[in-house]
Design a protein around this motif. Structure first.
Motif, PDB file in Angstrom:
ATOM      1  N   SER A 180      -5.144  -4.593   9.864  1.00 27.09           N
ATOM      2  CA  SER A 180      -6.187  -4.133  10.390  1.00 27.09           C
ATOM      3  C   SER A 180      -6.752  -2.783   9.421  1.00 27.09           C
ATOM      4  O   SER A 180      -5.979  -1.801   9.027  1.00 27.09           O
ATOM      5  CB  SER A 180      -6.313  -3.757  11.613  1.00 27.09           C
ATOM      6  N   LEU A 181      -7.792  -2.541   8.905  1.00 27.77           N
ATOM      7  CA  LEU A 181      -8.331  -1.665   8.684  1.00 27.77           C
ATOM      8  C   LEU A 181      -7.774  -0.143   9.365  1.00 27.77           C
ATOM      9  O   LEU A 181      -7.899   1.496   8.621  1.00 27.77           O
ATOM     10  CB  LEU A 181     -10.149  -1.029   7.834  1.00 27.77           C
ATOM     11  N   ARG A 182      -8.254   0.182  10.925  1.00 24.39           N
ATOM     12  CA  ARG A 182      -7.891   0.891  11.251  1.00 24.39           C
ATOM     13  C   ARG A 182      -6.038   1.355  10.990  1.00 24.39           C
ATOM     14  O   ARG A 182      -6.445   2.459  11.483  1.00 24.39           O
ATOM     15  CB  ARG A 182      -7.694   0.764  12.888  1.00 24.39           C
ATOM     16  N   GLU A 183      -5.360  -0.185  11.139  1.00 24.73           N
ATOM     17  CA  GLU A 183      -4.323   0.435  10.781  1.00 24.73           C
ATOM     18  C   GLU A 183      -3.845   0.971   8.957  1.00 24.73           C
ATOM     19  O   GLU A 183      -3.515   2.147   9.202  1.00 24.73           O
ATOM     20  CB  GLU A 183      -3.449  -0.466  10.409  1.00 24.73           C
ATOM     21  N   LEU A 184      -4.391   0.637   7.967  1.00 23.86           N
ATOM     22  CA  LEU A 184      -4.734   1.518   6.778  1.00 23.86           C
ATOM     23  C   LEU A 184      -5.335   2.760   6.714  1.00 23.86           C
ATOM     24  O   LEU A 184      -4.425   4.109   6.598  1.00 23.86           O
ATOM     25  CB  LEU A 184      -5.988   0.902   6.050  1.00 23.86           C
ATOM     26  N   LEU A 185      -5.993   3.326   7.673  1.00 20.64           N
ATOM     27  CA  LEU A 185      -6.919   4.471   8.058  1.00 20.64           C
ATOM     28  C   LEU A 185      -6.084   5.455   8.788  1.00 20.64           C
ATOM     29  O   LEU A 185      -6.059   6.696   8.531  1.00 20.64           O
ATOM     30  CB  LEU A 185      -8.382   4.330   8.892  1.00 20.64           C
ATOM     31  N   GLU A 186      -5.846   5.376   9.956  1.00 22.02           N
ATOM     32  CA  GLU A 186      -3.948   5.756  10.282  1.00 22.02           C
ATOM     33  C   GLU A 186      -3.215   6.432   9.522  1.00 22.02           C
ATOM     34  O   GLU A 186      -2.359   7.392   9.478  1.00 22.02           O
ATOM     35  CB  GLU A 186      -3.673   4.932  11.839  1.00 22.02           C
ATOM     36  N   THR A 187      -2.766   5.259   8.731  1.00 21.16           N
ATOM     37  CA  THR A 187      -1.421   5.457   8.018  1.00 21.16           C
ATOM     38  C   THR A 187      -1.502   5.931   6.779  1.00 21.16           C
ATOM     39  O   THR A 187      -0.454   6.843   6.060  1.00 21.16           O
ATOM     40  CB  THR A 187      -0.689   3.823   7.186  1.00 21.16           C
ATOM     41  N   PHE A 188      -2.759   5.980   6.166  1.00 18.78           N
ATOM     42  CA  PHE A 188      -3.014   6.489   5.387  1.00 18.78           C
ATOM     43  C   PHE A 188      -4.397   7.749   4.830  1.00 18.78           C
ATOM     44  O   PHE A 188      -4.910   7.315   4.424  1.00 18.78           O
ATOM     45  CB  PHE A 188      -3.545   6.172   3.796  1.00 18.78           C
ATOM     46  N   TYR A 193       1.203  -1.042   0.220  1.00 23.54           N
ATOM     47  CA  TYR A 193       0.368   0.094   0.157  1.00 23.54           C
ATOM     48  C   TYR A 193       0.982   1.370  -0.111  1.00 23.54           C
ATOM     49  O   TYR A 193       0.610   2.284  -0.620  1.00 23.54           O
ATOM     50  CB  TYR A 193      -1.302   0.032   1.092  1.00 23.54           C
ATOM     51  N   THR A 194       2.046   1.334   0.427  1.00 22.33           N
ATOM     52  CA  THR A 194       3.309   2.313   0.455  1.00 22.33           C
ATOM     53  C   THR A 194       3.374   2.574  -0.582  1.00 22.33           C
ATOM     54  O   THR A 194       4.107   3.523  -1.187  1.00 22.33           O
ATOM     55  CB  THR A 194       4.027   2.148   1.622  1.00 22.33           C
ATOM     56  N   ASN A 195       3.838   1.290  -1.164  1.00 23.17           N
ATOM     57  CA  ASN A 195       4.254   1.587  -2.639  1.00 23.17           C
ATOM     58  C   ASN A 195       3.421   2.717  -3.546  1.00 23.17           C
ATOM     59  O   ASN A 195       3.991   3.345  -4.697  1.00 23.17           O
ATOM     60  CB  ASN A 195       4.810   0.447  -2.829  1.00 23.17           C
ATOM     61  N   ALA A 196       1.916   1.755  -3.552  1.00 24.83           N
ATOM     62  CA  ALA A 196       1.279   2.517  -3.997  1.00 24.83           C
ATOM     63  C   ALA A 196       1.343   4.273  -4.051  1.00 24.83           C
ATOM     64  O   ALA A 196       0.546   4.546  -4.432  1.00 24.83           O
ATOM     65  CB  ALA A 196      -0.148   1.735  -4.099  1.00 24.83           C
ATOM     66  N   ALA A 197       0.940   4.223  -2.581  1.00 24.08           N
ATOM     67  CA  ALA A 197       0.641   5.275  -2.129  1.00 24.08           C
ATOM     68  C   ALA A 197       1.988   6.485  -2.989  1.00 24.08           C
ATOM     69  O   ALA A 197       1.357   7.607  -3.606  1.00 24.08           O
ATOM     70  CB  ALA A 197       0.957   6.068  -0.777  1.00 24.08           C
ATOM     71  N   ASP A 198       3.290   5.890  -2.353  1.00 26.38           N
ATOM     72  CA  ASP A 198       4.267   6.732  -2.965  1.00 26.38           C
ATOM     73  C   ASP A 198       4.077   6.740  -4.527  1.00 26.38           C
ATOM     74  O   ASP A 198       5.285   7.604  -5.283  1.00 26.38           O
ATOM     75  CB  ASP A 198       5.588   5.916  -2.542  1.00 26.38           C
ATOM     76  N   LEU A 199       2.844   6.354  -5.968  1.00 30.30           N
ATOM     77  CA  LEU A 199       2.727   6.093  -7.184  1.00 30.30           C
ATOM     78  C   LEU A 199       2.419   8.052  -7.070  1.00 30.30           C
ATOM     79  O   LEU A 199       2.375   8.817  -8.629  1.00 30.30           O
ATOM     80  CB  LEU A 199       2.486   5.531  -7.404  1.00 30.30           C
ATOM     81  N   GLY A 200       1.429   7.818  -6.106  1.00 28.53           N
ATOM     82  CA  GLY A 200       0.650   9.734  -6.216  1.00 28.53           C
ATOM     83  C   GLY A 200      -0.645   8.956  -6.311  1.00 28.53           C
ATOM     84  O   GLY A 200      -1.818   9.585  -7.284  1.00 28.53           O
ATOM     85  N   VAL A 201      -1.086   7.920  -6.272  1.00 33.43           N
ATOM     86  CA  VAL A 201      -2.549   7.038  -6.329  1.00 33.43           C
ATOM     87  C   VAL A 201      -3.527   8.550  -5.444  1.00 33.43           C
ATOM     88  O   VAL A 201      -2.835   8.916  -4.380  1.00 33.43           O
ATOM     89  CB  VAL A 201      -3.028   5.382  -6.000  1.00 33.43           C
ATOM     90  N   HIS A 202      -4.777   8.325  -5.701  1.00 29.50           N
ATOM     91  CA  HIS A 202      -6.153   9.007  -5.204  1.00 29.50           C
ATOM     92  C   HIS A 202      -6.574   8.269  -4.039  1.00 29.50           C
ATOM     93  O   HIS A 202      -7.071   8.990  -2.888  1.00 29.50           O
ATOM     94  CB  HIS A 202      -6.915   9.304  -5.903  1.00 29.50           C
TER      95      HIS A 202
END
Length: 292
Positions: free
Chosen positions: A131-139, A62-71
Motif C-alpha cells: 500500500s502507499l501508506r506502507e511505503l510512506l511509513e517505511t521511507f 524498495y528497501t534494497n534501492a533505498a540502501d543504495l542511497g537513492v533520493h
C-alpha cells in the motif's frame, strides 16, 4: 512589389507587433518554491521494477534501492475495491478482473501467482502488494513522486484524487511528495483539494503545451500548472532533451527530472544541468555521479 508580397509583409509586421506587445503586457509567473523539490545534489529516484525477479517481495526491492542511497521513488498507484491506495504491480497478476475488483486484503493474502511460463504456478511466490501508506511509513526520509494510474473516466479514478489527498494529510506527508498523472485531469482534480500546497507533476498535455509555447517563441505566454516535469527524451515528435527547453522550464522555477531508460545516455543528459533522474537502474546512475 506585388499585392501578395505586400499582404505577407503586412501580416508579418502585425505578428511581430503582436509578439512585442504581448512581451510588454504579459508578465511570467514562476512557480512558488516547494520544499519537496529542494535538492542539494543530483537526485536519483528509483522506479522499482521486480518483473525480472518476481520472487523478491516489492517492499524488499524498495528497501534494497533505498540502501543504495537513492533520493526517492517514482511510483504508480491504483485504488482497490475497498478504496485503499496500492502501488500498481509492475508485473501481471493472474486475476479474473482488474485491481479495483479486489480488496487490499484479498490482494495481499490470497496466493495470487505471477504469470510466468518459465515456472509452474505452484512454485512461484505470492504476489507482493504494497500500500502507499506502507511505503510512506517505511521511507519517511525520501521523496515520493506519485502518479495516479486510474483513468478519470472510471469509478476508482474519480475517487483516487480525494483519497490520496486525505492520506497525505493524515500522514503529514505533503512536503515529501510530488503528485502527478499522465492524465492532466487527475492532477487538476487532486489540486482542487490540495490548492497548490503539494508539489505537482506535469501531465502529458501540460508537457506538450509547455514545449509548444517554448518552440513557438511565445513562451512568455505560458503559465505553468506544474512544479515538476518528468521528461522522457521525446513525446511523439517533441524532442524534449534540449538545453533550451530545460532552461525555459527552470526560468519558471520548474524542476526537471529525466526518465532514464538506457544508462548509455546518462553522459549526454547529465550535461543539461537538470535536477536528476528517474531510473530503473539506480545503482549504475549513482555510481556514475559518484565517479564524476
Amino acid at each position: 512589389m506585388g499585392r501578395k508580397t505586400k499582404v505577407a509583409l503586412t501580416v508579418g509586421a502585425a505578428s511581430v507587433a503582436a509578439w512585442a506587445a504581448s512581451k510588454v503586457v504579459v508578465k511570467q509567473e514562476p512557480r512558488a518554491e516547494k520544499k519537496a523539490l529542494q535538492f542539494s545534489e543530483i537526485a536519483v529516484l528509483a522506479n522499482v521494477d521486480i518483473a525480472e525477479d518476481p520472487s523478491v517481495h516489492l517492499l524488499t526491492a524498495y528497501t534494497n534501492a533505498a540502501d543504495l542511497g537513492v533520493h526517492g521513488f517514482a511510483v504508480n498507484i491504483r485504488l482497490t475495491k475497498d478504496e485503499e491506495i496500492i502501488l500498481a504491480p509492475s508485473h501481471d497478476l493472474q486475476l479474473t478482473g482488474v485491481i479495483a475488483d479486489y480488496t487490499l486484503a484479498e490482494l495481499q493474502n490470497e496466493k495470487l501467482p505471477v504469470i510466468d511460463d518459465s515456472e509452474s504456478l505452484a512454485d512461484q511466490e505470492a504476489s507482493s502488494i504494497v500500500s502507499l501508506r506502507e511505503l510512506l511509513e517505511t521511507f519517511p526520509q525520501l521523496l515520493h513522486v506519485i502518479s495516479m494510474s486510474d483513468s478519470p473516466d472510471t469509478y476508482e479514478g474519480s475517487l483516487i484524487p480525494s483519497k490520496l489527498w486525505r492520506l497525505l494529510k493524515e500522514m503529514d506527508a505533503a512536503d515529501r511528495v510530488v503528485v502527478t498523472s499522465s492524465y492532466d485531469e487527475q492532477i487538476d482534480r487532486f489540486n482542487l483539494y490540495a490548492q497548490n500546497s503539494v508539489a505537482l507533476g506535469a501531465g502529458n498535455e501540460e508537457i506538450k503545451k509547455a514545449y509548444v509555447a517554448y518552440s513557438s517563441k511565445f513562451g512568455h505566454l505560458y503559465k505553468p500548472n506544474a512544479d515538476l516535469f518528468c521528461l522522457p527524451e521525446k513525446i511523439g515528435v517533441f524532442p524534449l532533451a534540449s538545453d533550451g527547453f530545460v532552461q525555459f522550464l527552470q526560468q519558471l522555477n520548474i524542476t526537471v527530472l529525466y526518465e532514464l531508460t538506457n544508462t548509455v545516455d546518462i553522459q549526454k543528459l547529465s550535461k543539461l544541468e537538470i535536477a536528476g533522474f528517474i531510473t530503473t537502474e539506480p545503482k549504475q546512475v549513482l555510481s556514475y555521479f559518484n565517479e564524476n
